[in-house]
Design an enzyme around this catalytic site. Structure first.
Site, PDB file in Angstrom:
ATOM      1  N   SER A   1       0.854  -1.191   0.000  1.00 34.00           N
ATOM      2  CA  SER A   1       0.000   0.000   0.000  1.00 34.00           C
ATOM      3  C   SER A   1       0.883   1.233   0.000  1.00 34.00           C
ATOM      4  O   SER A   1       2.016   1.198   0.500  1.00 34.00           O
ATOM      5  CB  SER A   1      -0.888  -0.003   1.253  1.00 34.00           C
ATOM      6  OG  SER A   1      -1.547   1.235   1.408  1.00 34.00           O
TER       7      SER A   1
ATOM      8  N   TYR B   1      -2.712  -1.582  10.143  1.00 33.11           N
ATOM      9  CA  TYR B   1      -2.748  -1.797   8.698  1.00 33.11           C
ATOM     10  C   TYR B   1      -1.513  -1.183   8.044  1.00 33.11           C
ATOM     11  O   TYR B   1      -0.807  -1.846   7.274  1.00 33.11           O
ATOM     12  CB  TYR B   1      -4.013  -1.171   8.103  1.00 33.11           C
ATOM     13  CG  TYR B   1      -4.074  -1.266   6.595  1.00 33.11           C
ATOM     14  CD1 TYR B   1      -4.612  -2.377   5.978  1.00 33.11           C
ATOM     15  CD2 TYR B   1      -3.587  -0.239   5.783  1.00 33.11           C
ATOM     16  CE1 TYR B   1      -4.669  -2.479   4.595  1.00 33.11           C
ATOM     17  CE2 TYR B   1      -3.636  -0.329   4.404  1.00 33.11           C
ATOM     18  CZ  TYR B   1      -4.172  -1.445   3.812  1.00 33.11           C
ATOM     19  OH  TYR B   1      -4.209  -1.545   2.437  1.00 33.11           O
TER      20      TYR B   1
END
Length: 248
Positions: free
Chosen positions: A138, A151
């Protein structure tokens, strides 16, 4: 990476980025196995495409992963590409004591999942022609979103792990990192239509265009993710962190 004639396993292939990539890779002439917990979603993603195969998998269970890998290899001896895409994103408040269930679940799925899958398939992949592993990280691996700290941390860890994996497998298996920006998917509630997020179809199209380059870049970075990916190297990390996490 070879773009046709592969047998590809994609985790988290029943929705979002995984489903979009599965459809595009299938349409290029690949056999695509899509794996995840929600069999009905996987079947829906495979509908109308006879070379997309839905497979149920709980990647949080180490024994299930090993059994799954043995069966997949037995049924698909030509498997040569693994895409570690499955992930979850949970909001967490760091300014008070809290239950750590969300943090622990995020680590199991986002970090231990890819490590376990890669480990289970690695002996097979190193003996396959045109083998590749794609790890989906990400943009938040490079500048964290404070509201989703675990995350962001798992994606940063997977980025580092992917660098090590690439060096360890040099000359044996191509190792590629896919680092998306914020994309309109169901990763969090309401994200499919969230303003300012990249439309999923646009993301998938740009990703496939970059992935098909020869030689394939070690990092697949659509233009929108550069704001995060290069913040530190361009000397604007603090400003980017503040812009991503506005106060008040």
């Amino acid at each position: 990476m070879k773009m046709q004639g592969n047998t590809i396993l994609i985790t988290g292939g029943g929705s979002g980025i995984g489903e979009a990539l599965a459809h595009r890779l299938h349409d290029l002439g690949n056999r695509v196995l899509i794996a995840g917990r929600r069999l009905q979603a996987l079947k829906a993603a495979a509908a109308g495409r006879n070379q997309i195969v839905p497979l149920e998998l709980d990647a949080d269970d180490p024994q299930a992963v090993e059994a799954f890998a043995r069966q997949v290899i037995a049924d698909n001896p030509a498997l040569n590409v693994l895409v570690n895409n499955a992930g979850i994103m949970r909001m967490e408040a760091l300014d008070r004591r809290r239950d750590l269930g969300n943090a622990e679940a995020t680590i199991r799925t986002n970090l231990l999942g890819p490590i376990r899958l890669t480990n289970a398939f690695i002996d097979h992949l190193v003996n396959q022609p045109d083998a590749a592993i794609i790890n989906c990280t990400s943009g938040l691996a490079f500048v964290p979103l404070v509201a989703t700290p675990t995350y962001s941390a798992t994606k940063a860890a997977l980025h580092s792990y992917t660098v090590s994996l690439r060096e360890a497998l040099k000359g044996k298996v191509e190792v590629i990192e896919l680092a998306p920006p914020a994309v309109q998917t169901g990763l969090t509630p309401g994200q499919e239509t969230r303003e300012g997020y990249m439309p999923l179809a646009d993301f998938a199209d740009e990703t496939l265009s970059i992935l098909s380059a020869q030689p394939t870049p070690p990092e697949i970075l659509v233009k929108r993710v550069g704001f995060l990916r290069f913040a530190e190297s361009e000397g604007r990390f603090a400003e980017t962190l503040a812009a991503l996490n506005p106060k008040g």
